[in-house]
Design a protein around this motif. Structure first.
Motif, mmCIF file in Angstrom:
data_model
loop_
_atom_site.group_PDB
_atom_site.id
_atom_site.type_symbol
_atom_site.label_atom_id
_atom_site.label_comp_id
_atom_site.label_asym_id
_atom_site.label_seq_id
_atom_site.Cartn_x
_atom_site.Cartn_y
_atom_site.Cartn_z
ATOM 1 N N PHE A 57 -6.200 5.524 4.905
ATOM 2 C CA PHE A 57 -7.512 4.867 4.891
ATOM 3 C C PHE A 57 -8.311 5.302 6.128
ATOM 4 O O PHE A 57 -7.757 5.447 7.225
ATOM 5 C CB PHE A 57 -7.349 3.351 4.895
ATOM 6 N N SER A 103 -2.561 3.131 8.680
ATOM 7 C CA SER A 103 -2.323 3.082 7.234
ATOM 8 C C SER A 103 -0.848 2.870 6.924
ATOM 9 O O SER A 103 -0.483 2.172 5.975
ATOM 10 C CB SER A 103 -2.820 4.374 6.577
ATOM 11 N N PHE A 137 0.849 -1.189 0.000
ATOM 12 C CA PHE A 137 0.000 0.000 0.000
ATOM 13 C C PHE A 137 0.891 1.248 0.000
ATOM 14 O O PHE A 137 1.917 1.276 0.673
ATOM 15 C CB PHE A 137 -0.907 0.014 1.233
ATOM 16 N N LYS A 138 0.503 2.250 -0.741
ATOM 17 C CA LYS A 138 1.288 3.480 -0.801
ATOM 18 C C LYS A 138 1.345 4.139 0.570
ATOM 19 O O LYS A 138 0.320 4.239 1.265
ATOM 20 C CB LYS A 138 0.674 4.439 -1.826
ATOM 21 N N ASP A 184 1.655 7.175 1.418
ATOM 22 C CA ASP A 184 0.938 8.448 1.552
ATOM 23 C C ASP A 184 -0.580 8.274 1.457
ATOM 24 O O ASP A 184 -1.322 9.249 1.546
ATOM 25 C CB ASP A 184 1.418 9.445 0.497
ATOM 26 N N LYS A 185 -1.022 7.036 1.285
ATOM 27 C CA LYS A 185 -2.456 6.754 1.207
ATOM 28 C C LYS A 185 -3.006 6.528 2.611
ATOM 29 O O LYS A 185 -2.560 5.645 3.336
ATOM 30 C CB LYS A 185 -2.692 5.512 0.330
#
Length: 323
Positions: free
Chosen positions: A10, A233, A4-5, A7-8
């Motif tokens: 959730f 995240s 998962f990125k 900077d993403k």
């Protein structure tokens, strides 16, 4: 490796109430199954005798049952397949002292007309020993929870400790509920699996909490829910990779490990799934429900840092001879 990125972000906490409702449903359902169906204690905890027999051909289970039921010492015996149609396990509950030490020879003599076979294993545990093992197993889990509570309280803050213990109780109860649902034999290896689940789940939870604590000190956000979203995240790739690696190992043990390790592997599969789910969705939600204050925590940390700097200043002045 990054799944998962980084900077993403959730919105885990935005959906915390549905996840808590799901966890409550699983938890209460597991308790209901445990109290209605009960656990299927193996001879380690219930006492009795287990005889493992392997035939050269498919075991004639109906003939074996008929022969053993006609013998008074084996009237309550349970005969089941053990991994393959050629192998069976004979379980005799209750006191094993009446059966004597030659139980393997007795079984061999009684079953001689049923075909060519060998007695591969004989396990005997008295009822008193079984009760002691069961009591010590419960004590081991209780002491583990107390030590974990003390450790997390010392390392973090009491709300973190309570949230981690609630998540552990959630994970262990659901795992035990699965054992009761599928009537898996609960022996010492199952106890070892449950203690392993506790360590695995706590490790994941501590990593998430450590990142939350770090996020509180570094993030510009002042709302706990936003800090938790950022922290969880950023640990998501690590949690996913660790869980998948462990999951593939225990699934391999479950499929190819044989009947003897089947119960242990099954418990670990359930525990890893539930432990990973709880470390992401449940433990942090418990922390949010306990009304942890980001501003109060930052104020306490600032006060600690101020006192530490004052001590260092006084020490430096003492070493220079100005005090």
């Amino acid at each position: 490796m990054e799944i998962f990125k980084s900077d993403k972000i959730f919105d885990f906490m935005g959906k915390r109430l549905p996840f808590l409702a799901l966890s409550a449903l699983l938890f209460l359902g597991s308790l209901g199954i445990i109290f209605t169906k009960g656990l299927n204690f193996g001879i380690d905890f219930a006492g009795g005798t287990l005889v493992q027999v392997k035939y050269e051909q498919n075991a004639p289970i109906d003939d074996i049952r008929q022969i053993l039921q006609a013998h008074p010492k084996f009237a309550n015996a349970s005969i089941t397949e053990f991994g393959t149609p050629q192998e069976i396990v004979i379980r005799i509950s209750g006191s094993s002292t009446e059966l004597g030490n030659d139980i393997g020879d007795t079984v061999h003599t009684l079953l001689d007309p049923t075909g060519a076979f060998e007695v591969r294993r004989v396990d005997m545990v008295g009822p008193k020993v079984g009760d002691e093992l069961r009591e010590k197993g419960i004590m081991a889990m209780s002491l583990s929870l107390l030590v974990i509570l003390a450790y997390v309280s010392f390392r973090f803050e009491w709300r973190f400790a309570v949230a981690s213990i609630l998540a552990l109780i959630h994970d262990v109860t659901i795992a035990i509920g699965a054992l009761a649902l599928f009537q898996v034999d609960v022996n010492l290896d199952i106890l070892a699996a449950i203690l392993t689940i506790m360590g695995y789940s706590l490790n994941d939870t501590i990593i998430v909490f450590d990142r939350i604590r770090e996020g509180i000190n570094t993030s510009k956000e002042s709302k706990l829910l936003l800090v938790i979203n950022e922290s969880v995240s950023r640990t998501l790739s690590r949690t996913t990779l660790t869980s998948l690696t462990t999951f593939f190992v225990v699934v391999t043990l479950f499929v190819f490990g044989g009947e003897i390790i089947h119960g242990f592997a099954f418990t670990m599969v359930v525990g890893i799934i539930v432990g990973t789910y709880s470390s992401i969705f449940v433990a942090s939600s418990f922390l949010a429900q306990l009304k942890f204050s980001v501003n109060n925590y930052r104020a306490r940390e600032a006060e600690k840092l101020k006192k530490q700097k004052e001590k260092e200043k006084m020490r430096a002045m003492y070493e220079k001879g100005t005090v």
